[in-house]
Design an enzyme around this catalytic site. Structure first.
Site, PDB file in Angstrom:
ATOM      1  N   LYS A  27      32.457  36.798  49.638  1.00 33.11           N
ATOM      2  CA  LYS A  27      33.342  35.651  49.851  1.00 33.11           C
ATOM      3  C   LYS A  27      33.170  34.706  48.667  1.00 33.11           C
ATOM      4  CE  LYS A  27      33.832  35.338  54.869  1.00 33.11           C
ATOM      5  NZ  LYS A  27      33.571  34.515  56.062  1.00 33.11           N
ATOM      6  N   LYS A  70      23.070  41.409  56.892  1.00 31.28           N
ATOM      7  CA  LYS A  70      24.399  40.989  56.449  1.00 31.28           C
ATOM      8  C   LYS A  70      25.150  42.165  55.825  1.00 31.28           C
ATOM      9  CE  LYS A  70      27.361  37.674  54.311  1.00 31.28           C
ATOM     10  NZ  LYS A  70      27.599  36.345  53.771  1.00 31.28           N
ATOM     11  N   ASN A  76      29.425  33.641  62.022  1.00 28.39           N
ATOM     12  CA  ASN A  76      29.791  32.228  62.196  1.00 28.39           C
ATOM     13  C   ASN A  76      29.092  31.597  63.399  1.00 28.39           C
ATOM     14  OD1 ASN A  76      31.552  32.323  60.011  1.00 28.39           O
ATOM     15  ND2 ASN A  76      33.136  33.242  61.288  1.00 28.39           N
ATOM     16  N   GLU A  88      19.889  29.469  58.379  1.00 34.17           N
ATOM     17  CA  GLU A  88      20.708  30.697  58.264  1.00 34.17           C
ATOM     18  C   GLU A  88      19.846  31.938  58.538  1.00 34.17           C
ATOM     19  OE1 GLU A  88      23.956  30.851  57.866  1.00 34.17           O
ATOM     20  OE2 GLU A  88      24.524  28.892  57.062  1.00 34.17           O
ATOM     21  N   GLU A 116      36.493  40.320  57.503  1.00 33.97           N
ATOM     22  CA  GLU A 116      36.405  39.492  58.717  1.00 33.97           C
ATOM     23  C   GLU A 116      37.595  39.692  59.649  1.00 33.97           C
ATOM     24  OE1 GLU A 116      34.525  35.689  58.063  1.00 33.97           O
ATOM     25  OE2 GLU A 116      35.440  34.911  59.883  1.00 33.97           O
ATOM     26  N   HIS A 147      28.542  27.908  63.607  1.00 29.25           N
ATOM     27  CA  HIS A 147      29.406  27.316  62.585  1.00 29.25           C
ATOM     28  C   HIS A 147      30.592  26.553  63.173  1.00 29.25           C
ATOM     29  CE1 HIS A 147      26.933  29.667  59.964  1.00 29.25           C
ATOM     30  NE2 HIS A 147      27.637  29.373  58.890  1.00 29.25           N
ATOM     31  N   ARG A 158      42.654  38.977  36.300  1.00 34.26           N
ATOM     32  CA  ARG A 158      42.796  39.676  37.605  1.00 34.26           C
ATOM     33  C   ARG A 158      41.505  40.368  38.038  1.00 34.26           C
ATOM     34  NH1 ARG A 158      47.476  41.264  34.928  1.00 34.26           N
ATOM     35  NH2 ARG A 158      49.261  39.969  35.497  1.00 34.26           N
ATOM     36  N   HIS A 190      30.592  23.268  61.455  1.00 39.91           N
ATOM     37  CA  HIS A 190      31.655  22.880  60.516  1.00 39.91           C
ATOM     38  C   HIS A 190      32.311  21.578  60.946  1.00 39.91           C
ATOM     39  CE1 HIS A 190      32.422  27.072  58.597  1.00 39.91           C
ATOM     40  NE2 HIS A 190      31.732  26.297  57.788  1.00 39.91           N
ATOM     41  N   HIS A 244      24.754  22.082  54.640  1.00 39.78           N
ATOM     42  CA  HIS A 244      25.441  23.069  55.483  1.00 39.78           C
ATOM     43  C   HIS A 244      24.506  23.642  56.563  1.00 39.78           C
ATOM     44  CE1 HIS A 244      28.165  26.278  56.552  1.00 39.78           C
ATOM     45  NE2 HIS A 244      27.248  27.183  56.250  1.00 39.78           N
ATOM     46  N   ARG A 296      32.564  40.644  61.619  1.00 34.15           N
ATOM     47  CA  ARG A 296      31.972  39.683  60.666  1.00 34.15           C
ATOM     48  C   ARG A 296      31.958  38.259  61.229  1.00 34.15           C
ATOM     49  NH1 ARG A 296      32.513  39.691  54.062  1.00 34.15           N
ATOM     50  NH2 ARG A 296      31.331  37.782  53.715  1.00 34.15           N
TER      51      ARG A 296
HETATM   52  P1  NAD Z   1      23.918  24.348  46.133  1.00 36.07           P
HETATM   53  O1  NAD Z   1      24.408  25.462  45.341  1.00 36.07           O
HETATM   54  O2  NAD Z   1      24.599  23.030  45.996  1.00 36.07           O
HETATM   55  O3  NAD Z   1      22.362  24.150  45.851  1.00 36.07           O
HETATM   56  C1  NAD Z   1      21.679  23.086  46.474  1.00 36.07           C
HETATM   57  C2  NAD Z   1      20.954  22.205  45.465  1.00 36.07           C
HETATM   58  O4  NAD Z   1      19.769  22.860  45.055  1.00 36.07           O
HETATM   59  C3  NAD Z   1      21.737  21.931  44.185  1.00 36.07           C
HETATM   60  O5  NAD Z   1      21.499  20.616  43.784  1.00 36.07           O
HETATM   61  C4  NAD Z   1      21.117  22.903  43.183  1.00 36.07           C
HETATM   62  O6  NAD Z   1      21.223  22.433  41.857  1.00 36.07           O
HETATM   63  C5  NAD Z   1      19.701  22.945  43.639  1.00 36.07           C
HETATM   64  N1  NAD Z   1      18.990  24.183  43.357  1.00 36.07           N
HETATM   65  C6  NAD Z   1      19.459  25.443  43.462  1.00 36.07           C
HETATM   66  N2  NAD Z   1      18.472  26.315  43.255  1.00 36.07           N
HETATM   67  C7  NAD Z   1      17.369  25.613  42.995  1.00 36.07           C
HETATM   68  C8  NAD Z   1      16.032  25.970  42.700  1.00 36.07           C
HETATM   69  N3  NAD Z   1      15.639  27.239  42.703  1.00 36.07           N
HETATM   70  N4  NAD Z   1      15.141  24.986  42.463  1.00 36.07           N
HETATM   71  C9  NAD Z   1      15.535  23.673  42.518  1.00 36.07           C
HETATM   72  N5  NAD Z   1      16.773  23.291  42.809  1.00 36.07           N
HETATM   73  C10 NAD Z   1      17.680  24.241  43.044  1.00 36.07           C
HETATM   74  O7  NAD Z   1      23.933  24.650  47.702  1.00 36.07           O
HETATM   75  P2  NAD Z   1      23.651  25.956  48.590  1.00 36.07           P
HETATM   76  O8  NAD Z   1      23.113  25.443  49.854  1.00 36.07           O
HETATM   77  O9  NAD Z   1      22.930  26.988  47.841  1.00 36.07           O
HETATM   78  O10 NAD Z   1      25.120  26.513  48.833  1.00 36.07           O
HETATM   79  C11 NAD Z   1      26.083  25.763  49.540  1.00 36.07           C
HETATM   80  C12 NAD Z   1      27.444  26.337  49.213  1.00 36.07           C
HETATM   81  O11 NAD Z   1      27.480  27.703  49.626  1.00 36.07           O
HETATM   82  C13 NAD Z   1      28.585  25.647  49.936  1.00 36.07           C
HETATM   83  O12 NAD Z   1      29.602  25.369  49.014  1.00 36.07           O
HETATM   84  C14 NAD Z   1      29.062  26.670  50.950  1.00 36.07           C
HETATM   85  O13 NAD Z   1      30.439  26.573  51.210  1.00 36.07           O
HETATM   86  C15 NAD Z   1      28.721  27.968  50.249  1.00 36.07           C
HETATM   87  N6  NAD Z   1      28.540  29.118  51.150  1.00 36.07           N
HETATM   88  C16 NAD Z   1      29.189  30.259  50.845  1.00 36.07           C
HETATM   89  C17 NAD Z   1      29.030  31.381  51.630  1.00 36.07           C
HETATM   90  C18 NAD Z   1      29.704  32.662  51.250  1.00 36.07           C
HETATM   91  O14 NAD Z   1      29.645  33.626  52.027  1.00 36.07           O
HETATM   92  N7  NAD Z   1      30.293  32.747  50.084  1.00 36.07           N
HETATM   93  C19 NAD Z   1      28.179  31.339  52.751  1.00 36.07           C
HETATM   94  C20 NAD Z   1      27.499  30.150  53.043  1.00 36.07           C
HETATM   95  C21 NAD Z   1      27.690  29.037  52.230  1.00 36.07           C
HETATM   96  N1  GLY Z   2      28.892  33.302  55.507  1.00 36.75           N
HETATM   97  C1  GLY Z   2      29.750  34.004  56.402  1.00 36.75           C
HETATM   98  C2  GLY Z   2      30.270  35.283  55.828  1.00 36.75           C
HETATM   99  O1  GLY Z   2      29.894  35.691  54.762  1.00 36.75           O
HETATM  100  O2  GLY Z   2      31.093  35.896  56.458  1.00 36.75           O
END
Ligand code: NAD
Ligand code: GLY
Length: 373
Positions: free
Chosen positions: A143, A227, A245, A185, A237, A248, A121, A252, A265, A241
């Protein structure tokens, strides 16, 4: 080192941002988290690059480090992978006060965060984001999620970390395409909240591409601060918040209509932001000069052309399934000026069709970026 605080009462936490901070882990982490057992979650690309420095720092801080490395990429954001991490946590004997650490991009952060929110939990959680997108967005704000076969991020929780450690040197190994997707972003924060940030980026774009250290600290720090302010005002949100988006809604829809396998993304968000600017212009709420400045900056990042076979009808169908629809109406965040956006749910379907058509028809995606279009 720059310090940004996310102010959420007793759940407040620091974001540390800087270069070559590995040797500072023992001091800063032990101040925030009681050393004990720790499960370090990373991916198969990031762990060989930075796992050694991370483990050294954590062990020196007094943590007993256990390890779980998942395949790189979106495919790891599943309940099956979460189940495997619960197993690793149980085998390591992790208790409530012990720590789960995410070392990687948004995939590892969302997955490990979801496991931390639900195992026993909720156990203590920390983020070490290694992509630009994760450093300015996904590691901040709490998130967490995994995907369901019927949709992205459908299973998740709001769960804040105890600290975020942004080691900017990790960006040196990040592929250019991933860096530019994160830049989208960064630009988003400028458009929605800070004309100063946008102007700084526009003026020093080449330095930003060259990952100039002081500039990166300023830019990533400003994004985190912006942020943090939004999350402080509206953690779950319920209102404000939603401005995060911006770009987005159509972004999306582009990702969904291409089965999340064509765009990164940030690339889809960039196209979504360009369409939102055109919609704002068409609605008469944004000045032409400001639109021109934004489209010019988007052009520097480089708008990804759509896949040839992508149909407007498929993107419009995906729009209808947007999580953020309210009372059956699609909500768009549109800029009224640089640094100021507002939510609209009254867009003419024809205006949306037109702007989408302008993106989908341009082989080089250039049509969308022309003001005369
Ligand atoms: P990711 O985590 O897949 O990383 C992208 C690629 O880069 C991967 O292959 C990873 O292994 C590689 N990588 C990471 N760091 C590296 C480094 N320093 N050097 C070399 N390679 C590296 O993708 P991302 O773009 O970081 O994240 C996308 C995800 O984030 C999605 O699932 C999306 O839904 C999520 N997201 C979440 C939020 C939130 O608020 N929680 C906001 C935006 C996106
Ligand atoms: N990435 C959008 C949020 O964190 O609300």
């Amino acid at each position: 080192m720059r310090l940004v605080e996310v102010a959420l009462g007793e759940r407040s936490y620091p974001i540390y941002i800087g270069q070559n901070m590995w040797h500072e882990i023992p001091q800063y982490w032990a101040e925030r988290v009681k050393p004990g057992k720790l499960l370090l979650v990373s991916d198969e690309t990031v762990f060989p690059l930075y796992g050694g420095q991370m483990i050294d720092g954590l062990q020196q801080a007094g943590f007993a480090v256990h390890l779980a490395v998942v395949p790189a990429g979106e495919g790891s954001k599943t309940l099956a992978r979460a189940e495997q991490l619960y197993g690793a946590a149980i085998e390591a004997g992790l208790e409530r006060r012990d720590l789960i650490v995410a070392l990687g991009g948004g995939v590892v952060g969302d997955l490990a965060g979801f496991v931390a929110a639900t195992y026993l939990r909720g156990v203590t959680f920390a983020q070490v984001p290694t992509t630009l997108l994760a450093q300015v967005d996904s590691s901040v704000g709490g998130k967490t999620a995994v995907n369901h076969s019927l949709g992205k991020n459908l299973i998740g929780a709001f769960y804040q970390p105890k600290l975020v450690w942004v080691e900017l040197d990790t960006l040196l190994t990040l592929p250019r395409r991933e860096y530019l997707a994160g830049a989208a972003e960064v630009i988003k924060y400028g458009v929605i909240l800070s004309e100063a940030l946008l102007k700084l980026l526009a003026a020093r774009w080449q330095d930003f591409l060259a990952k100039e250290p002081e500039l990166l600290t300023a830019v990533v720090g400003d994004c985190c601060a912006l942020k943090a302010a939004v999350v402080t005002a509206d953690e779950r949100e319920e209102g404000l918040r939603a401005i995060l988006n911006f770009g987005h809604t159509l972004g999306h829809a582009l990702e969904a209509a291409t089965s999340y396998s064509y765009y990164l993304h940030g690339e889809a968000v960039l196209a979504g932001m360009a369409m939102a600017v055109k919609l704002a212009l068409g609605k008469g709420i944004l000045q032409r000069e400001e639109a021109a400045m934004l489209l010019e900056l988007f052009d520097r990042v480089g708008l990804v052309p759509p896949p040839e076979a992508l149909l407007a009808a498929d993107v419009l169908a995906a729009l209808k399934h947007d999580k953020k629809r309210e009372a059956g109406r699609t909500v768009f965040i549109l800029p009224e000026a640089i640094g100021k956006v507002r939510a609209f749910d009254d867009l003419e379907p024809e205006a949306v069709r037109q702007v989408l058509g302008s993106y989908l028809s341009g082989v080089s995606a250039g049509g969308l970026l022309r003001l005369t279009d």
